[in-house]
Design a protein around this motif. Structure first.
Motif, PDB file in Angstrom:
ATOM      1  N   THR A  58       0.994  -1.272   0.000  1.00 42.67           N
ATOM      2  CA  THR A  58      -0.095   0.029   0.160  1.00 42.67           C
ATOM      3  C   THR A  58       0.851   1.103   0.128  1.00 42.67           C
ATOM      4  O   THR A  58       0.559   2.114  -0.558  1.00 42.67           O
ATOM      5  CB  THR A  58      -1.040  -0.037   1.286  1.00 42.67           C
ATOM      6  N   LYS A  59       1.977   1.149   0.726  1.00 43.69           N
ATOM      7  CA  LYS A  59       2.830   2.362   0.818  1.00 43.69           C
ATOM      8  C   LYS A  59       3.419   2.675  -0.229  1.00 43.69           C
ATOM      9  O   LYS A  59       3.405   3.711  -0.893  1.00 43.69           O
ATOM     10  CB  LYS A  59       3.978   2.330   2.103  1.00 43.69           C
ATOM     11  N   ILE A  60       4.069   1.617  -1.159  1.00 40.93           N
ATOM     12  CA  ILE A  60       4.568   1.649  -2.218  1.00 40.93           C
ATOM     13  C   ILE A  60       3.359   2.160  -3.331  1.00 40.93           C
ATOM     14  O   ILE A  60       3.895   3.349  -4.089  1.00 40.93           O
ATOM     15  CB  ILE A  60       5.188   0.376  -2.876  1.00 40.93           C
ATOM     16  N   ARG A  61       2.187   1.938  -3.382  1.00 34.68           N
ATOM     17  CA  ARG A  61       1.159   2.286  -4.215  1.00 34.68           C
ATOM     18  C   ARG A  61       1.092   3.881  -3.949  1.00 34.68           C
ATOM     19  O   ARG A  61       0.885   4.676  -4.829  1.00 34.68           O
ATOM     20  CB  ARG A  61       0.022   1.621  -4.085  1.00 34.68           C
ATOM     21  N   LYS A  62       1.115   4.292  -2.757  1.00 35.58           N
ATOM     22  CA  LYS A  62       0.781   5.749  -2.367  1.00 35.58           C
ATOM     23  C   LYS A  62       1.852   6.454  -2.711  1.00 35.58           C
ATOM     24  O   LYS A  62       1.521   7.670  -3.286  1.00 35.58           O
ATOM     25  CB  LYS A  62       0.745   5.778  -0.804  1.00 35.58           C
ATOM     26  N   LEU A  63       3.253   5.879  -2.471  1.00 40.46           N
ATOM     27  CA  LEU A  63       4.248   6.822  -3.103  1.00 40.46           C
ATOM     28  C   LEU A  63       4.556   6.936  -4.478  1.00 40.46           C
ATOM     29  O   LEU A  63       4.705   7.976  -5.129  1.00 40.46           O
ATOM     30  CB  LEU A  63       5.521   6.128  -2.554  1.00 40.46           C
ATOM     31  N   ARG A  64       4.128   5.872  -5.237  1.00 42.00           N
ATOM     32  CA  ARG A  64       4.162   6.036  -6.481  1.00 42.00           C
ATOM     33  C   ARG A  64       3.136   7.005  -7.124  1.00 42.00           C
ATOM     34  O   ARG A  64       3.374   7.869  -8.157  1.00 42.00           O
ATOM     35  CB  ARG A  64       3.876   4.587  -7.267  1.00 42.00           C
TER      36      ARG A  64
ATOM     37  N   LEU B 104      11.567   5.848  -4.104  1.00 45.03           N
ATOM     38  CA  LEU B 104      10.402   6.698  -4.466  1.00 45.03           C
ATOM     39  C   LEU B 104      10.709   7.975  -3.455  1.00 45.03           C
ATOM     40  O   LEU B 104      10.017   8.949  -4.028  1.00 45.03           O
ATOM     41  CB  LEU B 104       9.110   5.928  -3.863  1.00 45.03           C
ATOM     42  N   GLN B 105      10.934   7.533  -2.273  1.00 48.25           N
ATOM     43  CA  GLN B 105      10.916   8.794  -1.545  1.00 48.25           C
ATOM     44  C   GLN B 105      12.010   9.912  -1.837  1.00 48.25           C
ATOM     45  O   GLN B 105      11.872  11.039  -1.901  1.00 48.25           O
ATOM     46  CB  GLN B 105      11.264   8.487   0.082  1.00 48.25           C
ATOM     47  N   ALA B 106      13.181   9.299  -2.447  1.00 47.73           N
ATOM     48  CA  ALA B 106      14.250  10.109  -2.950  1.00 47.73           C
ATOM     49  C   ALA B 106      13.766  10.988  -4.364  1.00 47.73           C
ATOM     50  O   ALA B 106      13.891  12.102  -4.261  1.00 47.73           O
ATOM     51  CB  ALA B 106      15.409   9.364  -3.123  1.00 47.73           C
ATOM     52  N   ASP B 107      12.889  10.255  -5.045  1.00 47.30           N
ATOM     53  CA  ASP B 107      12.399  10.674  -6.213  1.00 47.30           C
ATOM     54  C   ASP B 107      11.266  11.860  -5.938  1.00 47.30           C
ATOM     55  O   ASP B 107      11.467  13.120  -6.545  1.00 47.30           O
ATOM     56  CB  ASP B 107      11.559   9.931  -6.958  1.00 47.30           C
ATOM     57  N   ILE B 108      10.696  11.587  -4.981  1.00 48.23           N
ATOM     58  CA  ILE B 108       9.640  12.639  -4.433  1.00 48.23           C
ATOM     59  C   ILE B 108      10.259  14.042  -4.022  1.00 48.23           C
ATOM     60  O   ILE B 108       9.922  15.064  -4.215  1.00 48.23           O
ATOM     61  CB  ILE B 108       8.587  12.190  -3.402  1.00 48.23           C
ATOM     62  N   ALA B 109      11.254  13.773  -3.254  1.00 54.72           N
ATOM     63  CA  ALA B 109      12.052  14.799  -2.618  1.00 54.72           C
ATOM     64  C   ALA B 109      12.697  15.781  -3.827  1.00 54.72           C
ATOM     65  O   ALA B 109      12.695  17.059  -3.848  1.00 54.72           O
ATOM     66  CB  ALA B 109      13.201  14.406  -1.714  1.00 54.72           C
ATOM     67  N   ALA B 110      13.320  15.032  -4.918  1.00 51.62           N
ATOM     68  CA  ALA B 110      13.964  15.764  -6.005  1.00 51.62           C
ATOM     69  C   ALA B 110      12.764  16.303  -6.504  1.00 51.62           C
ATOM     70  O   ALA B 110      13.014  17.638  -7.299  1.00 51.62           O
ATOM     71  CB  ALA B 110      14.575  14.778  -6.798  1.00 51.62           C
ATOM     72  N   LEU B 111      11.731  15.695  -6.785  1.00 50.35           N
ATOM     73  CA  LEU B 111      10.693  16.367  -7.881  1.00 50.35           C
ATOM     74  C   LEU B 111       9.943  17.690  -6.817  1.00 50.35           C
ATOM     75  O   LEU B 111       9.880  18.674  -7.532  1.00 50.35           O
ATOM     76  CB  LEU B 111       9.358  15.622  -7.931  1.00 50.35           C
ATOM     77  N   ARG B 112      10.031  17.583  -5.478  1.00 54.21           N
ATOM     78  CA  ARG B 112       9.657  18.662  -4.820  1.00 54.21           C
ATOM     79  C   ARG B 112      10.332  20.113  -5.072  1.00 54.21           C
ATOM     80  O   ARG B 112      10.197  21.084  -5.167  1.00 54.21           O
ATOM     81  CB  ARG B 112       9.380  18.379  -3.294  1.00 54.21           C
ATOM     82  N   ARG B 113      11.644  19.586  -4.908  1.00 49.98           N
ATOM     83  CA  ARG B 113      12.685  20.493  -5.096  1.00 49.98           C
ATOM     84  C   ARG B 113      12.554  21.072  -6.498  1.00 49.98           C
ATOM     85  O   ARG B 113      12.589  22.640  -6.742  1.00 49.98           O
ATOM     86  CB  ARG B 113      14.173  20.168  -4.895  1.00 49.98           C
ATOM     87  N   ALA B 114      12.286  20.226  -7.629  1.00 48.97           N
ATOM     88  CA  ALA B 114      12.188  21.045  -8.963  1.00 48.97           C
ATOM     89  C   ALA B 114      10.871  21.954  -8.755  1.00 48.97           C
ATOM     90  O   ALA B 114      10.924  22.841  -9.592  1.00 48.97           O
ATOM     91  CB  ALA B 114      11.917  19.966  -9.852  1.00 48.97           C
ATOM     92  N   CYS B 115      10.090  21.536  -8.296  1.00 45.61           N
ATOM     93  CA  CYS B 115       8.998  22.544  -8.245  1.00 45.61           C
ATOM     94  C   CYS B 115       9.080  23.698  -7.574  1.00 45.61           C
ATOM     95  O   CYS B 115       8.527  24.782  -7.794  1.00 45.61           O
ATOM     96  CB  CYS B 115       7.702  21.853  -7.355  1.00 45.61           C
ATOM     97  N   GLU B 116      10.119  23.769  -6.559  1.00 45.71           N
ATOM     98  CA  GLU B 116      10.277  25.087  -5.866  1.00 45.71           C
ATOM     99  C   GLU B 116      11.267  26.043  -6.762  1.00 45.71           C
ATOM    100  O   GLU B 116      11.285  27.278  -6.665  1.00 45.71           O
ATOM    101  CB  GLU B 116      11.323  24.957  -4.693  1.00 45.71           C
TER     102      GLU B 116
END
Lengths: 300, 288
Positions: free
Chosen positions: A50-56, B11-23
């Protein structure tokens, strides 16, 4: 059993898996614990999925947003009349960028170190603070040539600038500046404490506060209760280490001829510890607080 | 399970990088030749009221090199900064020629692999004698969030509202972190069969074991401590795993005193040489 043995040559793991499957097939009763283990493993697996889905999902959303921004940027620069709007938007972009960079340069003062490039080299500004109070700043103007030289500075003469420079300036500018920062911040902190004592807690002092320019040797006579009959104590605070804001040696003495009663002797000893562990003005603030609930029996 | 956790981290690392790109501010990334040409035109047809773009460009270049100097000096890379001020002077204060202003600052950036977002308030009170500036609130958000060694330090900095200590200690912490990572990686590459990094080079422990000595294992634990004053220092410990028979044969109690001896060894040889000497203990039978 034989089956398991013939498969052993492929490694222990295969025999183990086969045995496990065999046990499943024959439907041996698993203990309740095994079932629970399986269930909890499944639950963890599910939670992870579920977590992976949410993060994706979040990542895809952000990707779309970034793409949108890029499209918007492209649209704004390629849409209308090239000559006119390109010229203006380029200018605007540069000005915006300049404003941004200028702001960030300003922000560096919050790291404690900031500076400007000069025609000779660089002028570094050291900001000092103590307990959230922003205090004085000092500058060091460096000339970039071999050897590195200090052209100009506002560091007080009693700070061992030459010593620090002799140790680090030629080999490691960063170390030199960080070390200077330490000394200046500590000095600022000690000065702040002494100033606060003089301005906010003058009522507690039975004489002038004696201090040297480095603010690392303080001597004063004080009373725990300014109005009452408290015994005056003499305090001597020495800060041997110039990079700290708490004293390294404290002596609290009683200057009278009478012998101190045990309760006052206890207080005297307690004060010695207090001055070593808390900033000066905070010690007096605690005296002020205690004064409001002072036990009169201490005066017997 | 491990694959799942690895994906979560990626995924967490990707999200952090994308957030920065948005800034980042909206700006065209490429300079096409068309734009270059129009720069020339602007320079040639310089009209009053507008600074020549070329001047602006060189000014910007100068500012950016200042920025890169400060970033290298402090070890801190500030990417964004904004400030708002609020005048809190009451009419009573104006009469006494006092002034009270609240500044709200927002700052974000990174120090190598650690990104931070700070929001803090500074209260400025000006009266006849002096100007006092006090940091009245400090909020720090750090990424990665799972670094326990850092989170304790961050709460302390927030409590003390000590910006300078935060930045200074962060810089040294990251330096030590990178050094530890390089050291572990170096040993793993040099002695691939003996050195084991169960959680990768960024973790805080390194295992030493060898097939030639089954049952024996050394575990080096290398933590980075930040003390009350913000001073950053490494703390290394040694754990041993030894078969029972070996313990029985150990008349000189070498195993028991190993952790203490390790500390002494560190003092004498320094971190790298001490670790290498321990690794070599497990390698003596292999041909070098």
């Amino acid at each position: 059993m034989e089956q398991a043995n013939t498969l052993c040559h492929d490694g222990k793991s295969k025999g183990g898996v086969l045995a496990y499957l065999e046990r499943l097939e024959t439907g041996v009763n698993r203990s309740g614990k095994q079932r629970e283990e399986l269930q909890s493993a499944q639950a963890v697996g599910n939670a992870l999925a579920t977590k992976i889905r949410k993060l994706r999902c979040l990542r895809d959303k952000l990707r779309a947003e970034v793409k949108q921004r890029q499209a918007r940027v492209k649209a704004s620069t390629t849409s209308v009349d090239p000559d006119q709007t390109v010229e203006i938007s380029e200018q605007e972009v540069l000005e915006r960028k300049q404003k941004n960079v200028k702001a960030i340069l300003q922000a560096y003062r919050f790291t404690g170190l900031s500076g400007k490039l000069t025609s000779r080299g660089v002028c570094v500004c050291i900001n000092t603070a103590f307990e959230g109070n922003l205090l004085d700043s000092y500058f060091v103007d460096l000339v970039i040539k071999k050897p590195l030289q200090i052209y100009h500075h506002s560091v007080p003469v009693f700070i061992p600038l030459e010593d620090i420079a002799a140790k680090y300036l030629q080999t490691d500018i960063q170390h030199f500046l960080f070390s200077l920062c330490e000394y200046l911040n500590a000095y600022s902190g000690r000065k702040y404490q002494a100033d606060q004592l003089q301005s906010d807690f003058a009522a507690f002092l039975a004489g002038p506060l004696q201090r040297n320019s480095l603010c690392n040797l303080l001597s004063f006579t004080y009373k725990v209760d300014p109005r009452g009959q408290a015994f005056p104590f003499c305090a001597r605070l020495l800060y041997k280490d110039l990079t700290v804001t708490l004293p390294t040696d404290v002596t609290v003495t009683y200057q009278g001829t009478e012998v101190l009663s045990t309760s006052w002797e206890e207080q005297r000893a307690a004060h010695e510890i207090l001055f070593c562990t808390k900033p000066l003005h905070q010690v007096f603030a605690s005296f002020a607080k205690k004064g409001e609930t002072l036990d009169m029996s201490l005066f017997s | 399970m491990d694959a799942g956790l690895a994906e979560v981290r990626a995924l967490q690392a990707d999200i952090a990088a994308l957030r920065r790109a948005c800034e980042e501010p909206l700006a065209p990334r490429e300079e096409t030749s068309r734009v270059q040409k129009s720069f020339q035109e602007i320079y040639q047809s310089d009209s009053e009221g507008w600074k020549s773009s070329k001047d602006l460009k060189s000014q910007l270049g100068h500012l950016e090199s200042e920025l890169s100097f400060l970033s290298t000096l402090t070890g801190i890379n500030i990417r964004n900064y904004s400030m708002k001020t609020e005048d809190l002077t009451s009419t009573e204060m104006t009469e006494k020629s006092m002034k009270k202003v609240l500044q709200r600052h927002r700052l974000s950036g990174n120090c190598h692999m650690v990104t931070f977002q700070l929001e803090f308030q500074i209260l400025e009170i000006q009266n006849k004698e002096r100007l006092s500036s006090v940091t009245t609130d400090l909020n720090i958000i750090m990424e990665p969030t799972d670094c326990s060694e850092l989170s304790e330090f961050v709460s302390r900095a927030e409590e003390r509202r000590d910006l300078f200590m935060f930045f200074r200690s962060l810089h040294f912490f990251v330096e030590w972190f990178e050094y530890r990572k390089r050291t572990f990686k170096h040993f793993k590459e040099k002695y691939p069969d003996t050195v084991h990094l169960l959680e990768g080079a960024s973790s805080h422990y390194m295992g030493i074991r060898s097939a030639s000595r089954p049952g024996f294992e050394l575990l080096i634990i290398w933590k980075i401590k930040i003390d009350e004053e913000g001073k950053v220092s490494p703390k290394l410990d040694l754990l041993t795993k030894v078969p029972r028979r070996a313990l029985e044969l150990d008349k000189n109690r070498v195993i028991e005193t190993a952790p203490l001896s390790f500390r002494t060894l560190l003092g004498v040889l320094g971190i790298e040489a001490a670790l290498e000497s321990l690794i070599k203990l497990f390698c003596t039978e292999e041909n070098n």
